[in-house]
Write a protein that holds these residues in place. Structure first.
Motif, short mmCIF file in Angstrom:
data_model
loop_
_atom_site.label_atom_id
_atom_site.label_comp_id
_atom_site.label_asym_id
_atom_site.label_seq_id
_atom_site.Cartn_x
_atom_site.Cartn_y
_atom_site.Cartn_z
N ASP A 1 -5.82 16.23 -1.44
CA ASP A 1 -4.66 16.98 -0.97
C ASP A 1 -4.44 18.20 -1.87
O ASP A 1 -4.06 18.08 -3.03
N ASP A 2 -4.69 19.39 -1.34
CA ASP A 2 -4.60 20.62 -2.13
C ASP A 2 -3.19 20.86 -2.66
O ASP A 2 -3.02 21.27 -3.81
N LYS A 3 -2.19 20.61 -1.84
CA LYS A 3 -0.80 20.84 -2.27
C LYS A 3 -0.45 19.93 -3.44
O LYS A 3 0.16 20.37 -4.42
N PHE A 4 -0.83 18.68 -3.36
CA PHE A 4 -0.57 17.73 -4.44
C PHE A 4 -1.26 18.17 -5.73
O PHE A 4 -0.67 18.16 -6.81
N GLN A 5 -2.52 18.60 -5.63
CA GLN A 5 -3.28 19.02 -6.80
C GLN A 5 -2.69 20.29 -7.43
O GLN A 5 -2.59 20.38 -8.66
N VAL B 1 -5.24 0.77 -2.75
CA VAL B 1 -4.85 1.69 -3.83
C VAL B 1 -5.90 2.80 -3.96
O VAL B 1 -5.56 3.98 -4.08
N ASP B 2 -7.18 2.44 -3.92
CA ASP B 2 -8.25 3.44 -3.98
C ASP B 2 -8.15 4.43 -2.83
O ASP B 2 -8.39 5.63 -2.99
N TYR B 3 -7.80 3.93 -1.64
CA TYR B 3 -7.64 4.79 -0.47
C TYR B 3 -6.53 5.82 -0.70
O TYR B 3 -6.71 7.02 -0.48
N PHE B 4 -5.37 5.38 -1.19
CA PHE B 4 -4.26 6.30 -1.44
C PHE B 4 -4.61 7.30 -2.55
O PHE B 4 -4.26 8.48 -2.45
N LEU B 5 -5.28 6.84 -3.59
CA LEU B 5 -5.68 7.75 -4.67
C LEU B 5 -6.68 8.79 -4.15
O LEU B 5 -6.61 9.97 -4.53
N TYR B 6 -7.59 8.38 -3.30
CA TYR B 6 -8.55 9.33 -2.72
C TYR B 6 -7.81 10.36 -1.87
O TYR B 6 -8.09 11.57 -1.96
N TYR C 1 -0.27 6.31 -13.87
CA TYR C 1 1.04 6.20 -13.21
C TYR C 1 0.87 6.03 -11.70
O TYR C 1 1.48 5.14 -11.09
N TYR C 2 0.05 6.87 -11.07
CA TYR C 2 -0.13 6.79 -9.63
C TYR C 2 -0.86 5.53 -9.20
O TYR C 2 -0.62 5.00 -8.13
N LYS C 3 -1.74 5.04 -10.05
CA LYS C 3 -2.42 3.78 -9.74
C LYS C 3 -1.41 2.64 -9.68
O LYS C 3 -1.42 1.83 -8.75
N LYS C 4 -0.49 2.60 -10.65
CA LYS C 4 0.56 1.58 -10.64
C LYS C 4 1.53 1.80 -9.49
O LYS C 4 1.95 0.86 -8.82
N TYR C 5 1.88 3.07 -9.24
CA TYR C 5 2.81 3.40 -8.17
C TYR C 5 2.27 2.94 -6.81
O TYR C 5 2.97 2.30 -6.03
N TYR C 6 1.01 3.28 -6.53
CA TYR C 6 0.43 2.88 -5.25
C TYR C 6 0.19 1.38 -5.19
O TYR C 6 0.21 0.79 -4.11
N GLY C 7 -0.06 0.75 -6.33
CA GLY C 7 -0.17 -0.71 -6.35
C GLY C 7 1.13 -1.37 -5.90
O GLY C 7 1.13 -2.30 -5.09
N ARG C 8 2.26 -0.87 -6.41
CA ARG C 8 3.57 -1.39 -5.97
C ARG C 8 3.82 -1.09 -4.50
O ARG C 8 4.33 -1.93 -3.76
N LYS C 9 3.45 0.12 -4.07
CA LYS C 9 3.66 0.52 -2.68
C LYS C 9 2.84 -0.36 -1.73
O LYS C 9 3.33 -0.78 -0.69
N VAL C 10 1.61 -0.66 -2.11
CA VAL C 10 0.75 -1.50 -1.27
C VAL C 10 1.31 -2.91 -1.18
O VAL C 10 1.37 -3.50 -0.09
#
Length: 183
Positions: free
Chosen positions: A27-31, A17-22, A82-91
């Motif tokens: 990612d400039d486009k995402f930001q 999850v930390d890897y995906f958040l990093y 939200y993204y922490k939970k989202y990537y947790g489910r994805k992982v």
């Protein structure tokens, strides 16, 4: 750099999850999209509030302006959760079989040799395949030139200080950029 050093570690769900958040944070486009959406929605609330004030509906107008201000302030914090939970489910869904498996990493000259306890195969990476090493408070990311990388968690890593010394020596020897964000 010693001839060869081997380190054992276990990658946990939190590390992925930390890897995906990093990856999203760089990612400039995402930001740009996140900032633009936050600003547009906040301004929408604000202007809707102003239009209500001009229609002499002061309570509704002030309420919308306050909601717009709170939205602008707190939406980024909500998005992080939200993204922490989202990537947790994805992982859990996509990498469930790779979680909590002990592995070893070995720095050997200009190669990194990776072996997990489930697979009899070794994965050998040449130094030229790495773009940068990112040192985070919770883990070290060995990022490839393509959009992937290795996650080495500090919490489950044996000999953490020796690992970081070897990693820095390996990066210096092979001209790999180090991005230290542990501070």
């Amino acid at each position: 750099l010693k001839k060869s050093m081997t380190f054992r570690y276990t990658v946990q769900e939190k590390d992925y999850v930390d890897y995906f958040l990093y990856r999203n944070s760089i990612d400039d486009k995402f930001q740009k999209n996140a900032k633009r959406n936050n600003l547009i929605l906040s301004l929408l609330y604000f202007f809707f509030g102003l239009s209500n004030i001009f229609k002499e509906s002061y309570v509704a107008g002030v309420a919308f302006i306050i909601v717009g201000i709170f939205f602008y302030i707190f939406n980024p914090k909500f998005n992080r959760c939200y993204y922490k939970k989202y990537y947790g489910r994805k992982v859990k869904k996509t990498m469930g079989d790779q979680i909590n498996i002990p592995a070893t990493i070995e720095f050997n000259g200009s190669k990194v040799i990776l072996k997990d306890d489930q697979s009899p195969n070794e994965h050998i990476f040449n130094a030229q395949e790495f773009a940068t090493f990112v040192l985070l408070p919770s883990s070290s990311l060995l990022l490839f030139t393509k959009e992937s990388g290795l996650i080495i968690p500090n919490a489950t890593l044996d000999q953490s200080e020796d690992f970081h010394k070897n990693l820095e020596d390996f990066a210096t020897k092979n001209a790999i950029k180090i991005n230290d964000q542990r501070i």
